[in-house]
Design an enzyme around this catalytic site. Structure first.
Site, PDB file in Angstrom:
ATOM      1  N   SER A  43       0.872  -1.182   0.000  1.00 56.55           N
ATOM      2  CA  SER A  43       0.000   0.000   0.000  1.00 56.55           C
ATOM      3  C   SER A  43       0.906   1.228   0.000  1.00 56.55           C
ATOM      4  O   SER A  43       0.993   1.965   0.971  1.00 56.55           O
ATOM      5  CB  SER A  43      -0.948  -0.014   1.194  1.00 56.55           C
ATOM      6  OG  SER A  43      -0.270   0.178   2.398  1.00 56.55           O
ATOM      7  N   HIS A 160      -3.266  -6.093   2.472  1.00 53.57           N
ATOM      8  CA  HIS A 160      -2.389  -7.113   3.058  1.00 53.57           C
ATOM      9  C   HIS A 160      -3.104  -8.439   3.300  1.00 53.57           C
ATOM     10  O   HIS A 160      -2.572  -9.333   3.950  1.00 53.57           O
ATOM     11  CB  HIS A 160      -1.797  -6.618   4.385  1.00 53.57           C
ATOM     12  CG  HIS A 160      -0.919  -5.416   4.218  1.00 53.57           C
ATOM     13  ND1 HIS A 160      -0.506  -4.636   5.269  1.00 53.57           N
ATOM     14  CD2 HIS A 160      -0.366  -4.867   3.108  1.00 53.57           C
ATOM     15  CE1 HIS A 160       0.256  -3.655   4.827  1.00 53.57           C
ATOM     16  NE2 HIS A 160       0.350  -3.768   3.514  1.00 53.57           N
ATOM     17  N   GLU A 169      -4.806  -2.341   9.174  1.00 61.29           N
ATOM     18  CA  GLU A 169      -4.078  -2.896  10.327  1.00 61.29           C
ATOM     19  C   GLU A 169      -4.760  -2.579  11.654  1.00 61.29           C
ATOM     20  O   GLU A 169      -5.120  -1.431  11.908  1.00 61.29           O
ATOM     21  CB  GLU A 169      -2.649  -2.313  10.368  1.00 61.29           C
ATOM     22  CG  GLU A 169      -1.892  -2.585   9.092  1.00 61.29           C
ATOM     23  CD  GLU A 169      -0.499  -1.952   9.067  1.00 61.29           C
ATOM     24  OE1 GLU A 169       0.009  -1.547  10.141  1.00 61.29           O
ATOM     25  OE2 GLU A 169       0.068  -1.855   7.968  1.00 61.29           O
ATOM     26  N   GLU A 211       1.456  -9.443   7.112  1.00 61.88           N
ATOM     27  CA  GLU A 211       2.297  -9.017   8.229  1.00 61.88           C
ATOM     28  C   GLU A 211       2.157  -9.939   9.436  1.00 61.88           C
ATOM     29  O   GLU A 211       2.518  -9.583  10.558  1.00 61.88           O
ATOM     30  CB  GLU A 211       1.994  -7.562   8.588  1.00 61.88           C
ATOM     31  CG  GLU A 211       2.351  -6.624   7.440  1.00 61.88           C
ATOM     32  CD  GLU A 211       2.278  -5.145   7.801  1.00 61.88           C
ATOM     33  OE1 GLU A 211       1.797  -4.819   8.916  1.00 61.88           O
ATOM     34  OE2 GLU A 211       2.702  -4.329   6.973  1.00 61.88           O
ATOM     35  N   ASP A 246      -4.250   1.328  11.512  1.00 62.99           N
ATOM     36  CA  ASP A 246      -3.761   1.912  10.264  1.00 62.99           C
ATOM     37  C   ASP A 246      -4.858   1.664   9.240  1.00 62.99           C
ATOM     38  O   ASP A 246      -5.024   0.549   8.753  1.00 62.99           O
ATOM     39  CB  ASP A 246      -2.434   1.287   9.817  1.00 62.99           C
ATOM     40  CG  ASP A 246      -1.943   1.894   8.501  1.00 62.99           C
ATOM     41  OD1 ASP A 246      -2.606   2.831   7.998  1.00 62.99           O
ATOM     42  OD2 ASP A 246      -0.911   1.439   7.976  1.00 62.99           O
ATOM     43  N   GLU A 287      -3.738   5.871  11.965  1.00 59.20           N
ATOM     44  CA  GLU A 287      -2.810   6.170  10.862  1.00 59.20           C
ATOM     45  C   GLU A 287      -3.574   6.254   9.549  1.00 59.20           C
ATOM     46  O   GLU A 287      -4.480   5.442   9.298  1.00 59.20           O
ATOM     47  CB  GLU A 287      -1.762   5.054  10.820  1.00 59.20           C
ATOM     48  CG  GLU A 287      -0.745   5.144   9.700  1.00 59.20           C
ATOM     49  CD  GLU A 287       0.228   3.959   9.757  1.00 59.20           C
ATOM     50  OE1 GLU A 287       0.422   3.357  10.846  1.00 59.20           O
ATOM     51  OE2 GLU A 287       0.792   3.620   8.705  1.00 59.20           O
ATOM     52  N   ASP A 311       1.272   8.440   7.094  1.00 57.56           N
ATOM     53  CA  ASP A 311       2.167   7.470   6.448  1.00 57.56           C
ATOM     54  C   ASP A 311       2.177   7.782   4.945  1.00 57.56           C
ATOM     55  O   ASP A 311       3.086   8.455   4.459  1.00 57.56           O
ATOM     56  CB  ASP A 311       1.702   6.036   6.734  1.00 57.56           C
ATOM     57  CG  ASP A 311       2.515   4.997   5.989  1.00 57.56           C
ATOM     58  OD1 ASP A 311       3.611   5.326   5.502  1.00 57.56           O
ATOM     59  OD2 ASP A 311       2.069   3.832   5.877  1.00 57.56           O
ATOM     60  N   LYS A 336       9.713   5.332   7.271  1.00 54.47           N
ATOM     61  CA  LYS A 336      10.097   4.167   6.474  1.00 54.47           C
ATOM     62  C   LYS A 336      11.247   4.587   5.568  1.00 54.47           C
ATOM     63  O   LYS A 336      11.072   5.450   4.701  1.00 54.47           O
ATOM     64  CB  LYS A 336       8.926   3.713   5.597  1.00 54.47           C
ATOM     65  CG  LYS A 336       7.757   3.083   6.357  1.00 54.47           C
ATOM     66  CD  LYS A 336       6.588   2.873   5.407  1.00 54.47           C
ATOM     67  CE  LYS A 336       5.450   2.108   6.049  1.00 54.47           C
ATOM     68  NZ  LYS A 336       4.206   2.196   5.245  1.00 54.47           N
ATOM     69  N   HIS A 364       8.455  -1.170   9.547  1.00 55.31           N
ATOM     70  CA  HIS A 364       8.771  -2.151   8.503  1.00 55.31           C
ATOM     71  C   HIS A 364       7.901  -1.871   7.270  1.00 55.31           C
ATOM     72  O   HIS A 364       7.100  -0.945   7.270  1.00 55.31           O
ATOM     73  CB  HIS A 364       8.483  -3.563   9.034  1.00 55.31           C
ATOM     74  CG  HIS A 364       7.010  -3.814   9.269  1.00 55.31           C
ATOM     75  ND1 HIS A 364       6.459  -5.054   9.305  1.00 55.31           N
ATOM     76  CD2 HIS A 364       5.978  -2.946   9.472  1.00 55.31           C
ATOM     77  CE1 HIS A 364       5.162  -4.958   9.515  1.00 55.31           C
ATOM     78  NE2 HIS A 364       4.849  -3.701   9.627  1.00 55.31           N
ATOM     79  N   ARG A 365       8.016  -2.712   6.210  1.00 60.20           N
ATOM     80  CA  ARG A 365       7.082  -2.704   5.084  1.00 60.20           C
ATOM     81  C   ARG A 365       6.362  -4.055   5.080  1.00 60.20           C
ATOM     82  O   ARG A 365       6.798  -5.006   5.710  1.00 60.20           O
ATOM     83  CB  ARG A 365       7.812  -2.514   3.737  1.00 60.20           C
ATOM     84  CG  ARG A 365       8.573  -1.221   3.573  1.00 60.20           C
ATOM     85  CD  ARG A 365       7.788   0.034   3.851  1.00 60.20           C
ATOM     86  NE  ARG A 365       6.564   0.222   3.100  1.00 60.20           N
ATOM     87  CZ  ARG A 365       6.387   1.156   2.170  1.00 60.20           C
ATOM     88  NH1 ARG A 365       7.369   1.982   1.851  1.00 60.20           N
ATOM     89  NH2 ARG A 365       5.208   1.306   1.575  1.00 60.20           N
ATOM     90  N   LYS A 387       7.168  -0.393  14.699  1.00 64.47           N
ATOM     91  CA  LYS A 387       6.024  -1.109  14.119  1.00 64.47           C
ATOM     92  C   LYS A 387       6.553  -2.212  13.215  1.00 64.47           C
ATOM     93  O   LYS A 387       7.168  -1.929  12.186  1.00 64.47           O
ATOM     94  CB  LYS A 387       5.187  -0.096  13.323  1.00 64.47           C
ATOM     95  CG  LYS A 387       3.960  -0.652  12.646  1.00 64.47           C
ATOM     96  CD  LYS A 387       3.209   0.486  11.948  1.00 64.47           C
ATOM     97  CE  LYS A 387       2.248  -0.052  10.937  1.00 64.47           C
ATOM     98  NZ  LYS A 387       1.610   0.936  10.101  1.00 64.47           N
TER      99      LYS A 387
HETATM  100  P1  PGA Z   1       3.019  -1.232   3.169  1.00 62.46           P
HETATM  101  O1  PGA Z   1       2.110  -1.175   4.461  1.00 62.46           O
HETATM  102  O2  PGA Z   1       4.383  -1.639   3.561  1.00 62.46           O
HETATM  103  O3  PGA Z   1       2.312  -2.237   2.303  1.00 62.46           O
HETATM  104  O4  PGA Z   1       2.979   0.156   2.573  1.00 62.46           O
HETATM  105  C1  PGA Z   1       2.536  -0.706   5.689  1.00 62.46           C
HETATM  106  C2  PGA Z   1       1.776   0.504   6.140  1.00 62.46           C
HETATM  107  O5  PGA Z   1       0.906   1.036   5.410  1.00 62.46           O
HETATM  108  O6  PGA Z   1       2.037   1.005   7.235  1.00 62.46           O
HETATM  109 ZN    ZN Z   2       0.463   2.756   6.892  1.00 64.91          ZN
END
Ligand code: PGA
Ligand code: ZN
Length: 410
Positions: A43, A160, A169, A211, A246, A287, A311, A336, A364-365, A387
């Site tokens: 995402s 995800h 999330e 995740e 999130d 988020e 984010d 990130k 993380h991703r 996270k």
């Molecule tokens: P992504 O998701 O690594 O797929 O972007 C993580 C997030 O949105 O926090």
């Molecule tokens: Zn996010």
């Protein structure tokens, strides 16, 4: 002591989704080596630095990274030969010059970030200090906590998971300074939540998402919060935890509407839903509650009652963070490395955030590797939180376990 970079090697490896990514090894001085495996998002925000993929449909669905490898071997490696590996700002400046584009599209942010972080790790080996100590030598960032909170993503939806659940999330945040206790609370609640989901919906609803959290095929966006809070209550842990979301709202935003749970909602309706959620559950943070361009809508939720985190809105980019600060959109920011593409720019964003009293959540991703660098990054600068998904998959756990190790060394 010689500190010059002697060799930079790039390899194509696979991430946790079985998608190619890049692994870089930097050798400096006598024989000090640093390796960094680059993660990859699903995402992703529209304004992230560019992840260079080959686009050759005949090979790995076009997702190969051979061009990025070639850029490292033919352009970056010769240009950084003999460069002082402890001069992180100098290395990153050189990388930006070699690329020359605003979004790192010439060399690829994956190629650039790999070299940037592997250099920092090699420098730590060369200085014979832990990575977080080397990071502290590079910059002063005003800390928020001695030990970051753990943001554990126990229920996965959105991009995800293959389910009806639109919000991405559902995170559990144990309210303790102790990483060991936080992990213990996290796994206890994860197992109890799994039991509740299985009892109510059947065993297939406890399959895992990207995740490592459960990915139940339910459409009601509040139900996962119910499950996590009930699990905490069943164990007598309700006062020891908070919950975070999130939403990753861009992923279900289309034609001016948020489409989820079989309905189409406008900003007003979504805002009301968030107020309801905050009244009903012990929410710590939200988020990406609205789509990634809506700085003003973020500001409406950001009234001091819940931490509003950017984010996709801010993508670890100092210019977008500056806008978010000016518009009072956020009180927290996701950090990130691969959204911006160099370590120096990442640290600059963290510094700017802390100067404006914004909490940093180092993340993380969804496509991850065995790399644990983000635990050192979060600890080094006293981040608010780390996270790293659910404590159920190795690529997520290595980061939490590295934090445990660091804390044990203090
Ligand atoms: P992504 O998701 O690594 O797929 O972007 C993580 C997030 O949105 O926090
Ligand atoms: Zn996010």
């Amino acid at each position: 002591m010689t500190t010059g970079i002697r060799k930079i090697e790039a390899k194509e490896i696979l991430d946790s989704r079985g998608v190619p990514t890049i692994s870089i090894e930097v050798t400096a001085g006598e024989n000090s080596k640093g390796i960094f495996d680059v993660p990859s998002g699903a995402s992703t925000g529209a304004h992230e630095a560019l992840e260079l993929r080959d686009g050759d449909p005949a090979r790995l669905n076009g997702r190969g990274v051979l061009k990025a490898l070639q850029n490292v071997n033919e352009i970056i490696a010769p240009a950084l030969l003999n460069f002082d590996v402890t001069d992180q700002a100098g290395i990153d400046k050189r990388l930006l010059e070699l690329d020359g584009t605003p979004n790192k599209s010439k060399l690829g942010a994956n190629a650039i970030l790999g070299v940037s972080v592997a250099s920092a790790k090699a420098a730590a080996v060369l200085k014979n200090v832990p990575v977080y100590m080397h990071l502290r030598d590079l910059a002063d960032v005003s800390p928020s906590r001695k030990v970051p909170y753990l943001f554990m993503n126990l229920i996965n939806g959105g991009l995800h998971a293959h389910s009806k659940l639109a919000f991405q999330e559902y995170l559990l945040v144990p309210q303790t300074e102790s990483v060991e206790e936080a992990l213990r609370i996290g796994v206890q609640i994860m197992h109890e939540a799994g039991r509740l989901i299985k009892e109510k919906y059947g065993p297939t609803f406890t399959n895992f998402g990207d995740e490592g959290g459960f990915a139940p095929d339910i459409a009601d966006v509040k139900e996962p919060l119910n499950i996590l809070f009930t699990a905490a209550k069943n164990l007598g842990l309700q006062d020891k935890i908070k919950l975070s979301l999130d939403v990753a709202a861009t992923s279900f935003f289309k034609d001016g509407k948020y489409n989820f749970g079989g309905r189409s909602s406008n900003t007003e309706e979504l805002l009301n839903l968030y107020h309801e959620i905050c009244a009903q559950f012990p929410m710590l943070s939200m988020e990406d509650p609205f789509m990634e361009e809506s700085f003003e809508d973020f500001a409406r939720l950001n009234d001091g009652k819940v931490i509003v985190i950017g984010d996709d809105l801010t993508v670890t980019n100092p210019a977008l963070l500056k806008k978010a600060i000016e518009m009072k959109s956020i009180s927290g920011i996701i950090i990130k490395l691969n959204q911006i593409g160099t370590l120096t720019e990442t640290i600059e964003t963290m510094k700017m955030a802390r100067a404006a009293n914004i909490e940093c959540v180092v993340s993380h991703r969804s496509g991850e590797t065995k790399d644990d660098f983000i635990a050192d990054l979060a600890f080094a600068y006293g981040a608010f939180a780390l996270k790293s998904g659910a404590p159920s998959k190795t690529e997520r756990l290595v980061k939490y376990n590295r934090l445990l190790e660091i804390v044990g060394q203090q």
